[in-house]
Design a protein around this motif. Sequence first.
Motif: not given
Lengths: 399, 496
Positions: A152, A155, B159-160, B206, B209-210, B429
């Motif tokens: 992760v 982006y 945070e995905n 996008i 997880g940004s 992250g």
Amino acid sequence: MQRLQPESISEVVQTVRAHAEARRPLAIEGSGGKSGLGRPVDAETTLSLRGLSGITSYQPDELVLTAWSGTPMREIWEALAEKRQHLAFEPAAGMLFGSGNEAGTIGGVLASNLSGPRRPSAGAARDHFLGFSAVNGLGEEFKAGGKVVKNVTGYDLPKLLAGSMGTLAIMTEVTVKVLPAPEKQRTVIVPVPDVVTGHRCLITQLQEAFEIDGAAFLPAAVAARSGVDLVRAPGSALAAMRLTGSPVSVADRCAALRAALGMATEELHSARSQALWSEINEVGSLLPAETDAFWRLSVPPASGARIADELGEGEAWMMDWGGGRLWIARRDASAEDATRLRQALSAIGGHATLVRGPESLRRAIDAFPMEAPPALLQRVKASLDPHGILNPGRMYRSW
Amino acid sequence: MLTMPAVDEGAISAREAIAADLARLVAPASVIAAPAALKAYESDGLTAYRQPPLIAVLPANTAEVAAVLRYCHARKLKVVPRGSGTSLSGGALPLADGVLLGLGKLNRILAVDYDNRCAVVQPGVPNLAISHAVADRGFYYAPDPSSQIACSIGGNVAENSGGVHCLKYGLTTNNLLGLEVVLMDGAVMRLGGRHLDAAGYDLMGILTGSEGLLGVVTEVTVRLLRRPPTARALLAAFASNEAAGEAVAAIIAAGIIPAGMEMMDKPAVAAVEDFVHAGYPLDAEALLIVELDGTAAEVDELMGRVQDIAQQKGATSLRVSQSEQERLVFWAGRKAAFPAVGRISPDYYCMDGTIPRSKLPLVLTRMAEMSERFGLKVANVFHAGDGNLHPLILYDANKPGDLDRAERFGSEILKLCVEVGGVLTGEHGVGVEKRDLMPSMFSEIDLAQQMRLKCAFDPEQLLNPGKVFPTLRRCAELGAMHVSGGKLPFPDLPRF
Ligand SMILES: Cc1cc2nc3c(=O)[nH]c(=O)nc-3n(C[C@H](O)[C@H](O)[C@H](O)COP(=O)(O)OP(=O)(O)OC[C@H]3O[C@@H](n4cnc5c(N)ncnc54)[C@H](O)[C@@H]3O)c2cc1C
């Protein structure tokens, strides 16, 4: 018209820089097999990625494969098959897009985010796209993502490039997640009197724990075009559900599914099952050849039958993804028809992509749907390709 | 020490006026400006960094989120979104001159749709609450971070996040169908829905997880999965980390993707066993938990094959869960690993790199050397199936210099991950924590490209600035790089 086939990244960089400076558009292609997908690109120069070909690293037990973007899919499939692995998103060979027997390149598959019948359970191409090196519209080489299955950091640009049809950057090297291929597959087919019954059967069984990884509905006329005898035999519409996995598991689930259905069913074993899902994945051979416009609709799965009904499709369509994907063959290749079709979706949700059609239609409309505000999308495009030289017009009329 | 964006003194001196303005946009009780009350928000799960925000606002719905953002945008105020504040990378660390936007009040499950196998929820709903809401119908939401009781689904999107089951079922990004997002200027956009695949550019991909830098998530549509009929777990002990690592590789090479495959080293096992009493073997150098799911017959068959492999690789003991309760006990230990380590050390620092699994022995050896050199102990838990390492560095914040050493030790581990072909973060992250390490993985051009994407969403860079990117560059400046990039030494179009 000129075609350039760079043999190295620096040649790609030079080409793009020169075109960026001259503000000259570039048509980007892998092997060109999907050039019928999307709008025609008006560019004097075509940049083909075919010269950047070959698997650079394949580590089966790390579940990753890295290849130059122009690597033919056939080469990737062969390498994976040798280690009993596969791309779980099941990209089609792409005959529908008018490419004959050419299955295209890995870069082309990712750039068009193609995925097959397993998509609802296994994800789309974008879900298996881990990282890349690319050249943006300024001729800058950059990378994003990684070469490991879990990451992760920064982006998730692979997601953005997946499905961007070469309009954002030119991928040069890509890393994808690979998975063990299922040992076995079987398909349960259920002859049904009508679409509502067939659809309901898919929706119901998908809520059970059978791990169905292919769920399609074929109208009678479509089933009649199948090359698989048992699919033609009932002479009716049918619902098809695929089960894959270890032999024990498949046998178990198949028996349980048939019992749960409680209606007359038929079972397709390995070769027949494979043949049917390959037909469903490739679409072309099942739908009428004389079609003028082929559409792919992605809709809430439970609405599949209703949309087919509203569009008055007769029998020139089929449904995959448990009702979530509709392939529709239209006799009418007008822009008005395209508008009608898209309007029918507005109340239900989902979107429609023109996947094959005459050039006049492809020019007249946005071949791809758009959901985010156009101004934002254009800023996103400009962040990668500020001069708008990469595949201009391929997705939308305005950029 | 961490450098954060230049502080806007004007905002600080206008605190009361800003609070009064905000109180007209949301319920007055939802605006927190009293220093004592703001302390509650001064850090997230990365407790080494603390900074109370200028003001905290707790909007109750999308319209209020949009109103607050529109106001902040107009007034050029920085905004830091916050879910449950469990981020381990400081993603939700407030700014002294920034508004903290707490999403906790948006905590309703809006719809459960079994026919489309999805649920529509607000961002403040805790991860586990989704699975609880659909459990009676045999469904669940797959990504299961160990913090799942507390962490919010909005935070998971930002945070995905992953979890112990993401080897087979994917990270957050693979389990989303739709988002509602408010951009920094207050515009509301909807992406996806109950159908699959983006319509055009995959902005949901996008945004996920940004880390709260591109937009504020105000609604999430998640995929629901049917719970497999059977799940069983195996505990396998090994006399070395290498042997355990080889067993992991052999299981995957045999074509088996377990639902989860976790590894713990001896110090981690000791800490966990002391805390949870899960029955872990204390003499093992490395412990593997392998979970298999599917039909009963399938699980039996695979369990046999996995046990054979483990034995071939020298397992010193094997134990298969005999009941659902026992399976959960096996997991309880692993899931409590962080707090367990928290009991044996005054403080711990959790790292999160991913490596190609084959490099595990090398990385563990080098980590042991570093541990000696820095004089700090380390316990390792490891999402072994996907190569995601969680070294837990033990330190004592009250000892002068300890935190600094822990951070340097951590940085060295992460740089090592990159050096062997891996990445800086597998699921926690970048935040502020790994921000300054980004150049070890990405070139200046790579980072400039990412920052230009940020500019497309938030040209004034008001949303969560100071996170993810090591240097803040103005968007105009990044654009200017374009122009200088335009003066190029290739007057002729190449032909080859
Ligand atoms: C004990 C423990 C165990 C953990 N285990 C795991 C694990 O197994 N796997 C894993 O992946 N993580 C794990 N984490 C990390 C953490 O729980 C996750 O990153 C989680 O997703 C954060 O959610 P949150 O609601 O607490 O977000 P916060 O900490 O509040 O925020 C995290 C980031 O998201 C942004 N954000 C929050 N909400 C929104 C929103 N609605 N819109 C836009 N941006 C938003 C914030 O600005 C910040 O950048 C663990 C943490 C702890 C403390």
